[in-house]
Design a protein around this motif. Structure first.
Motif, mmCIF file in Angstrom:
data_model
loop_
_atom_site.group_PDB
_atom_site.id
_atom_site.type_symbol
_atom_site.label_atom_id
_atom_site.label_comp_id
_atom_site.label_asym_id
_atom_site.label_seq_id
_atom_site.Cartn_x
_atom_site.Cartn_y
_atom_site.Cartn_z
ATOM 1 N N THR A 106 0.786 -1.374 0.031
ATOM 2 C CA THR A 106 0.090 -0.067 0.023
ATOM 3 C C THR A 106 0.876 1.356 -0.141
ATOM 4 O O THR A 106 0.293 2.183 -0.335
ATOM 5 N N VAL A 110 -2.468 3.111 -2.339
ATOM 6 C CA VAL A 110 -3.521 4.061 -1.698
ATOM 7 C C VAL A 110 -2.990 4.742 -0.388
ATOM 8 O O VAL A 110 -3.501 5.936 -0.352
ATOM 9 N N CYS A 274 -5.714 9.156 6.249
ATOM 10 C CA CYS A 274 -6.106 8.002 5.341
ATOM 11 C C CYS A 274 -5.292 6.600 6.026
ATOM 12 O O CYS A 274 -6.017 5.728 5.539
ATOM 13 N N VAL A 278 -7.532 3.015 5.942
ATOM 14 C CA VAL A 278 -7.193 1.867 5.226
ATOM 15 C C VAL A 278 -7.101 0.562 6.258
ATOM 16 O O VAL A 278 -7.571 -0.349 5.930
ATOM 17 N N TYR A 285 -9.020 -0.768 -1.309
ATOM 18 C CA TYR A 285 -7.942 -0.603 -2.888
ATOM 19 C C TYR A 285 -8.172 -1.938 -3.157
ATOM 20 O O TYR A 285 -8.504 -2.798 -2.629
#
Length: 322
Positions: A106, A110, A274, A278, A285
């Protein structure tokens, strides 16, 4: 369109480490549309990659040898090591990543450059307000998927544009957007009129061409357009012409091109907002992973043909955290 003949794989000896240097092995290599611009000497915002040099690219790597007190063997780091299995430097450009915070891949999706691009473009330039309509092209992609989800979190009606029925289903059913238009099968102008009955307040532009022209027909007064990319035009061999820009005047719209590297000051806010999203599964994502450096050229070509589904990356070596 680039071809696999534009690339060659070359074996070179590992560089000797000096005092303060860090040697790392690439685990994941990000493939992104901007790479096409680096293969051209046309004027741009970044220096092109010279013929014979290592192709650029964002990477997630593991430290395998260190003569730098700031890094230990086994540390996971991100950098811009490009299309190569090993790289060495003094480590100033590297950033440590915590595998416990989120899966390390990630860091180049994302929670990396694509996610921050979506964050800065939508919030700082688009400035969405609750109740407004936000439309994003390439809505199932690495940037577009984050844009749509953030728009929903800000209380907006979010509409995607994507290139297949499967991608449109993913955008609505998995990402939670209100609607998605298939630009390959739908009449864009009429379809956007149906799903955006009050007009489009924010259009996050990733594609250009006919998609952009259709969106302009439905702008609301005071619309804002964060101009992130024009992927439909990157491989053009002749002038693509352009849409009628009169609606920008009539609707007093604002369009602003942006490059995320100009907004490094926003990275702490992006990470703070963010990363928990996540980790908690609220910001979703999807990764599209191919294996082996030799697969990178064909995968990059597929990016411009819409073959990827989600953030495209190459796995060069085993992920020790998986």
């Amino acid at each position: 369109m680039p071809s696999v003949d534009n690339f060659e794989t070359v074996e070179t000896p590992l560089p000797p480490l000096g005092e303060g240097d860090v040697l790392r092995r690439t685990i994941y290599l990000s493939l992104d549309p901007y790479m096409r611009g680096r293969m051209s000497d046309a004027p741009s915002y970044a220096t092109p990659v010279q013929i014979g040099d290592v192709m650029c690219g964002h990477t997630v790597s593991a430290v395998v040898e260190s003569r730098n007190p700031n890094f230990r063997v086994g540390d996971i780091v991100t950098g811009y090591d490009g299309w190569q299995l090993f790289a060495a430097s003094n480590g100033r450009e590297l950033r440590k990543r915590d595998p416990k915070a989120a899966p390390i891949a990630t860091a180049i999706s994302v929670l990396g450059m694509p996610g921050m691009t979506a964050y800065v473009g939508l919030l700082d330039i688009g400035q969405p307000k609750a109740g407004e309509t936000v439309v994003v092209s390439a809505a199932s992609g690495a940037v577009g998927s984050v844009v749509g989800q953030l728009a929903k979190m800000k209380g907006c009606r979010a509409v995607g544009i994507a290139g297949s029925a499967d991608k449109c289903r993913y955008v609505v059913d998995e990402l939670g957007l209100d609607a998605c238009v298939n630009y390959k099968t739908d009449d864009l102008v009429s379809a956007l009129g149906v799903v955006c009955p009050k007009g489009i307040d924010v259009y996050f532009e990733n594609v250009g061409g006919a998609v952009f022209a259709a969106v302009l027909r439905h702008l609301a007064r005071g619309a804002r357009i964060p101009l992130c990319g024009l992927i439909s035009e990157y491989n053009a061999i002749e002038d693509c012409g352009g849409p009628n820009l009169r609606p920008l005047l009539v609707h007093r719209a604002m369009i602003k091109g942006f490059i995320v590297s100009d907004h490094a000051d926003r990275e702490p806010a992006f990470a703070q907002e963010c990363t928990p999203l996540v980790r908690d599964g609220r910001l979703k994502y999807r990764h599209d992973i191919v294996d082996g450096l030799d697969a990178a050229p064909n995968a990059l070509i597929g990016l411009f043909e819409g073959r990827n589904f989600g953030k495209l990356m190459v796995r060069l070596s085993a992920d020790p955290t998986a």
